[in-house]
Design an enzyme around this catalytic site. Structure first.
Site, PDB file in Angstrom:
ATOM      1  N   SER A 245     -35.324  11.878   7.760  1.00 47.87           N
ATOM      2  CA  SER A 245     -35.504  10.488   8.167  1.00 47.87           C
ATOM      3  C   SER A 245     -35.095  10.262   9.610  1.00 47.87           C
ATOM      4  O   SER A 245     -35.331   9.190  10.151  1.00 47.87           O
ATOM      5  CB  SER A 245     -34.674   9.585   7.261  1.00 47.87           C
ATOM      6  N   CYS A 246     -34.464  11.249  10.237  1.00 47.64           N
ATOM      7  CA  CYS A 246     -33.908  10.992  11.572  1.00 47.64           C
ATOM      8  C   CYS A 246     -34.632  11.689  12.719  1.00 47.64           C
ATOM      9  O   CYS A 246     -35.124  11.034  13.639  1.00 47.64           O
ATOM     10  CB  CYS A 246     -32.440  11.380  11.609  1.00 47.64           C
ATOM     11  N   PHE A 247     -34.664  13.034  12.691  1.00 42.14           N
ATOM     12  CA  PHE A 247     -35.183  13.748  13.869  1.00 42.14           C
ATOM     13  C   PHE A 247     -36.589  13.287  14.269  1.00 42.14           C
ATOM     14  O   PHE A 247     -36.816  12.909  15.421  1.00 42.14           O
ATOM     15  CB  PHE A 247     -35.154  15.266  13.657  1.00 42.14           C
TER      16      PHE A 247
ATOM     17  N   ASP B 236     -36.415   9.514  15.388  1.00 39.53           N
ATOM     18  CA  ASP B 236     -35.604   9.232  16.579  1.00 39.53           C
ATOM     19  C   ASP B 236     -36.220   9.837  17.840  1.00 39.53           C
ATOM     20  O   ASP B 236     -36.176   9.229  18.911  1.00 39.53           O
ATOM     21  CB  ASP B 236     -34.164   9.737  16.391  1.00 39.53           C
TER      22      ASP B 236
END
Ligand code: UDX
Length: 448
Positions: A283-285, A288
């Protein structure tokens, strides 16, 4: 301290339970009534190591309660953490709708308060968001003045899914972006007595004095916001970098893990996040890095390197399928996919390479059979039309090839006997495993 936390997801709930275990009086807030009821009964609504046990403990001790009432939660606490989601729009920019609504609700609580209060942004937001979007809402809706009546901080999280509670309780560092000294001093009190991780012991096994407590870095609000993005972008770039090196290795019959070990011994580089494989998900890399690209463009900066980090990763995700189709026509063939989660230890499939792999296999007419110890239900929602199995043994049986996509520990138990049940005994590995299978039956994505 009396702490309220808005949002009980992968960030808010571990933070809430962690702070309650450190002696704070915590109120967790969520708009989802079912979640709030579950938490108040001590039931953990998310998959996180150690969290169910700790949550049960702090709820039964009465140091953590949950509510749907943001305004009252803010009114009755000294400090509020905003830990709601920041979904990605189609163009890669972040969607602040949830943040803004939660901030408006929190401002209602501020309005009704006489005491000083600190509002802490923990959600990941692009630089200047706290100053230009969140702070004005707080002032307008509460009628109060930031810096005088209330404080503002930006306190990014660096929690990994699956180990979020451990990462919260033993952080490498605590970044406190602050509007002014008083805001930062108040937030620093919340983190009193947080230790850095055990890995940061010195060579004799003693906790290095430099790392006895987790280092606290006090910065401007916007620097704190960028530290979060820069950290994730650098980690993602390390992965794309080693995958590119791995693709060169593959052509030359070199084991990229030997190369990573050699490179990683240089303390300026470090070995972590140099495990080559089927690319990064989660869900992040992906979100983001895309958000940072979009933000850089808005600032008139060409984010050339960040674009390549994403491009390399997109190609890497389906490289296993390319390697398979170089060997066989998969039309009508039973292809086993082992592992669906974006990494082991979670049921999360967001941006998992398995999604791209299943898409590509389906497009090529393969009969896809899949197994994952935790993420099957989530993948069923996206791909209801493939066959799911209860174990890797079944999945491999009669398969024409198998692709290993997530490095769950149990896949180390695959033996030659299991491989021999396949129609064609071939396991292509997108993650490096530690098993004893013969070379003629296996091939690595970026290693021989
Ligand atoms: C990440 C950051 O680590 C965390 O600090 C941040 O707060 C959120 O994003 P997470 O997404 O939970 O955490 O997973 P992480 O363990 O970092 O792995 C991300 C992806 O990179 C996974 O798909 C993993 O398989 C992949 N990865 C990781 C590699 O391909 N190679 C590596 O060496 C490390």
């Amino acid at each position: 301290m009396r702490v309220s936390i808005i949002g009980t997801g992968y960030v808010g709930l571990p933070a809430g339970a962690g702070l309650a275990s450190k002696g704070h009086d915590v109120t967790c807030v969520d708009i989802d009534e079912d979640k709030v009821n579950a938490i108040n009964q001590g039931d953990c609504p998310i998959f996180e190591d150690g969290l169910p046990e700790l949550l049960e403990q702090v709820v039964s001790q009465g140091t953590l309660t949950a509510t749907t009432d943001t305004t009252n939660a803010v009114k009755n606490t000294d400090i509020t953490f905003l830990a709601v989601g920041t979904p990605m729009r189609d163009d890669g920019s972040i969607n602040l709708d949830i943040i803004k609504q939660a901030t408006r609700d929190a401002a209602e609580g501020l309005k009704e308060k006489d005491d000083y209060h600190v509002f802490v942004v923990k959600s990941t937001v692009v630089p200047t968001t706290t100053e230009t979007e969140i702070l004005p809402i707080l002032e307008q809706e509460s009628g109060k003045t930031a810096g005088a009546d209330f404080g503002v901080c930006m306190n990014p999280e660096f929690l990994r899914e699956g180990t979020a509670l451990h990462d919260f309780l033993e952080p490498d560092r605590i970044v406190i972006g602050e509007l002014d000294d008083r805001s930062g001093d108040t937030l620093e009190q919340v983190y009193n007595g947080f230790d850095a991780p055990d890995e940061l012991h010195d060579s004799d096994g003693h906790r290095s004095s430099a790392f006895g407590d987790a280092p606290i870095l006090r910065t401007s609000l916007r620097a704190a916001e960028l530290i979060k993005y820069a950290s994730n972008a650098l980690l993602a770039t390390k992965i794309s970098f080693i995958n590119e090196i791995g693709n060169i290795c593959k052509e030359l019959d070199i084991d990229v893990y030997e190369v990573a070990d050699g490179v990683g011994l240089d303390h300026r580089i470090d070995r972590s996040f140099l495990d080559s494989g089927a690319g990064f998900g989660g869900s992040c890399f992906p979100k983001d890095v895309r958000a940072l690209i979009h933000f850089a463009e808005e600032q008139g900066v060409e984010p050339a390197l960040l674009r390549q980090t994403i491009d390399v990763n997109v190609k890497q995700k389906t490289k296993l399928v390319d390697q398979l189709t170089d060997r066989m026509d998969v039309q009508g063939k039973k292809i086993a996919v082992l592992g669906l989660a974006f990494k082991p230890g979670t049921d999360d499939i967001r941006k998992s390479p398995a999604i791209n792999i299943i898409d590509a296999l389906k497009t090529k007419g393969a009969d896809v059979h899949a197994y994952d110890p935790a993420a099957e239900d989530n993948m069923r929602e996206l791909h209801p039309d493939i066959t799911y199995h209860d174990g890797f043994e079944d999945t491999l049986s009669d398969a024409d090839a198998a692709l290993l996509v997530t490095d769950w520990d149990e896949f180390n138990d695959i033996t030659l006997e299991h491989i021999r049940t396949m129609n064609q005994p071939l396991l292509l590995e997108g993650r490096r495993m530690d098993h004893d299978l013969p070379d003629e039956n296996t091939d690595g994505i970026t290693w021989p």
